[in-house]
Scaffold this motif. Structure first.
Motif, short mmCIF file in Angstrom:
data_model
loop_
_atom_site.label_atom_id
_atom_site.label_comp_id
_atom_site.label_asym_id
_atom_site.label_seq_id
_atom_site.Cartn_x
_atom_site.Cartn_y
_atom_site.Cartn_z
N ASP A 43 0.83 -1.21 0.00
CA ASP A 43 0.00 0.00 0.00
C ASP A 43 0.86 1.26 0.00
N ALA A 44 2.00 1.20 0.65
CA ALA A 44 2.92 2.34 0.68
C ALA A 44 4.34 1.80 0.76
N ALA A 45 5.29 2.60 0.30
CA ALA A 45 6.70 2.23 0.42
C ALA A 45 7.18 2.65 1.80
N VAL A 46 8.16 1.91 2.33
CA VAL A 46 8.66 2.20 3.68
C VAL A 46 10.17 2.37 3.63
N VAL A 47 10.64 3.48 4.20
CA VAL A 47 12.05 3.84 4.15
C VAL A 47 12.53 4.19 5.56
N PRO A 51 14.80 6.56 7.38
CA PRO A 51 15.63 7.74 7.10
C PRO A 51 16.97 7.65 7.83
N CYS A 105 14.55 15.20 5.62
CA CYS A 105 13.98 14.65 4.40
C CYS A 105 13.50 15.80 3.51
N VAL A 109 11.60 18.50 5.77
CA VAL A 109 10.92 17.97 6.95
C VAL A 109 11.94 17.29 7.86
N LEU A 169 10.00 5.31 10.91
CA LEU A 169 10.14 5.05 9.49
C LEU A 169 9.29 6.05 8.71
N CYS A 170 9.68 6.31 7.45
CA CYS A 170 8.90 7.18 6.57
C CYS A 170 8.15 6.31 5.56
N LEU A 171 6.88 6.64 5.33
CA LEU A 171 6.06 5.89 4.37
C LEU A 171 5.60 6.81 3.25
N TYR A 172 5.52 6.25 2.05
CA TYR A 172 5.17 7.05 0.87
C TYR A 172 4.17 6.31 -0.01
N ALA A 173 3.11 7.00 -0.40
CA ALA A 173 2.18 6.45 -1.40
C ALA A 173 1.76 7.57 -2.34
N CYS A 174 1.46 7.20 -3.55
CA CYS A 174 1.18 8.19 -4.60
C CYS A 174 -0.10 7.79 -5.35
N ASP A 222 -4.19 4.35 2.36
CA ASP A 222 -2.95 3.61 2.11
C ASP A 222 -1.99 3.65 3.30
N ILE A 223 -1.93 4.79 3.94
CA ILE A 223 -1.02 4.93 5.08
C ILE A 223 -1.57 4.17 6.29
N LEU A 260 1.96 16.13 -0.86
CA LEU A 260 2.41 16.93 -2.01
C LEU A 260 1.31 16.85 -3.06
N THR A 297 0.85 12.81 -3.34
CA THR A 297 1.84 11.96 -2.69
C THR A 297 1.71 12.18 -1.20
N ILE A 313 2.82 11.29 2.75
CA ILE A 313 3.98 10.87 3.54
C ILE A 313 3.48 10.54 4.94
#
Lengths: 333, 333
Positions: free
Chosen positions: A33-37, A39, A45, B37, B44-49, B79-80, B91, B140, B142
């Motif tokens: 559902d979302a990418a996880v990174v 930092p 960021c 930011v 962790l950072c999560l990203y979905a678009c 998604d998050i 964004l 997008t 976060i």
């Protein structure tokens, strides 16, 4: 084969099958559902987003899908370098007609991955959608920076030396050839400006190196145009700028093309966009140190003027100072 | 006034003038080359678009700009939450015709900001571009999560109880009314399903609460459809699923509408999309604990079946087990 035959799942599968380097910070990439990174500890960021629209940003009759993807990354990286930061991850959204050939998407991603590979950037996610209209690509780039190296747009101080990181005008020269259907394969200069227009390199590492000097008070990229982006720095910093005409670094190829097609190369240098170079304000007492640092990394900088207290943009030519009215690309005007 | 009259700068100014809450983590927001930011330490950072395309995701004749913006945030937050994470920043990329009224963009952002305000989300950047074609919005999102609370899509284990976080079918019922031009203002149930279709709430906090239970092995949102997203969990986890027909939570309003318009409400529950609820796999021995935790936060969960070792989707109805062929929205098929 068209994408309507392979469906969303097929497209995602095809994209995942193109090789890209694994990034150790990525816990979950494409497919969830979302990418996880994770930092980097203590780092900030950074995020920038670009919409690339067929017929507004590229013409399918003039660019290959590879070039469109590559240039999209260059545009994105330029924004991150402009902040003094390192580009790390990319999210790619695409809306396209169901009749789009699957091969097109593959080549678009190959262009994105080829540019990414040069800077250690990974695609970690995105979205695909159908669209009855122009192909649209949304790129969100994620970068990292140490707080002390951030170079915002609004810090310019009176007396700062304005520098750019490369010769200007080539991308606009290429656009002129492209829009006027001028045959360009014959001359090296023509080929060079077309390359700058269709598949430019971003200012890899240049912004990070400038930022590390801690001598930069403000920085931005000049993808809209030198005058347009300089005005942004000036407005944000509540200052003005005086350019020295004789010091503007003119791309050799752009000059050759301008001569041959009867255009004014200075117009391209000042108001043409898409030169993915950086414009920085440097404290004058630290200029030589910055030059030294950049040279160590095999980069050049070109002083082109200075920040002044009085608002507005001015240019000095043969002893005379004239006001410049900033021009550049505005999508809506 | 149309946006071509105010230009890019005017649009950005107008957007910046709409109030949104300041976020303490944001060092640089809208207006610089990139947003900056400070991530929460250790998180962790999560990203979905998401790409939202006119005539594919919304009809300008049926939705207000406010609703389009609001629903876009709901889609993103889903998604998050599906990852067990908290939504933080957004964004917003927009490509649109130069003839778009400036008021349209203002109302779109008001919808985005209204949804954001409920979840403490800030818009920190974006891009605007012209487009001769459908209005396209790229969002997008976060998010942030603690690593131990991540709920990926591929962790389902045999014996897990499948749960959903709300009654299903209302958004599909609303879409049916909308696409068939059925007058809906008259009945409360009709108004409710239209609200679910046009301006749905995301599963605020539901995913985070489920994740904190540490009893969830896999989770996803069901915006494509229950069967489609269940199949994604099963494929990713190399498992299958058995649903209990009698346990599926059917939206009361959807049932009323289905009866009145002569549709099969179960079809909407199983294969209709856009119910922004979550589908989670819960270890059976921890189910009551999860129910307790969710109840404390005033959320419900509905057990609807279980994960089985054999691949494929099955449904049990009046003692009989049948294979289900997953359906849901594929943009290209």
């Amino acid at each position: 084969m068209q994408i309507k035959e392979i469906g969303e799942e097929g497209i995602i599968k095809a994209i995942k099958n193109i090789n890209q380097a694994e990034a150790s910070q990525v816990l979950i990439g494409i497919g969830d559902d979302a990418a996880v990174v994770r930092p980097e500890a203590g780092m900030l960021c950074l995020y920038a987003c670009h919409m690339l629209v067929e017929n507004s940003h590229f013409l399918l009759s003039k660019s290959t899908p590879f070039q469109i993807g590559y240039k999209g990354v260059s545009k994105s990286v330029a924004d991150i370098e402009a902040m003094g930061a390192t580009s790390r991850f990319l999210l790619v959204g695409i809306s396209m007609s169901p009749d789009t050939p699957a091969q097109f998407i593959r080549e678009l991603y190959e262009g994105i991955y080829a540019a990414n590979a040069k800077g250690g950037i990974s695609v970690i996610g995105g979205d695909i959608s159908d669209c009855r209209g122009p192909l649209t690509i949304s790129l969100t780039i994620i970068g990292e920076a140490a707080e002390e190296h951030l170079t915002p747009i609004d810090g310019a101080q009176e007396g700062d030396v304005l520098v750019v990181t490369g010769p200007l005008g080539a991308a606009a020269a290429g656009l002129h050839l492209l829009l006027n259907d001028i045959t360009w394969e014959k001359y090296e200069a023509f080929r060079e400006v077309m390359q700058q227009q269709l598949q430019p390199e971003p200012p890899w590492g240049k912004g990070q190196t400038l930022a590390r000097s801690t001598a930069v008070t403000a920085m931005t990229d000049i993808s809209d145009s030198l005058t347009h982006n300089l005005q942004k720095i000036c407005k944000a910093s509540k200052k003005g700028a005086l350019l020295e005409l004789k010091d503007l670094p003119v791309s050799h190829s752009a000059r050759v093309v301008a001569d041959k097609v009867g255009c004014n190369v200075l117009e391209w240098v000042l108001n043409g966009g898409e030169d993915f170079e950086l414009l920085a304000c440097v404290r004058p007492e630290k200029l030589s140190r910055v030059q030294e640092l950049m040279k160590q990394e095999s980069y050049n900088i070109y002083p082109i003027g200075r920040i002044i207290g009085e608002p507005g943009l001015y240019i000095k030519s043969e002893g005379e100072i004239k006001a410049v009215s900033p021009q550049g690309f505005d999508h809506f005007r």
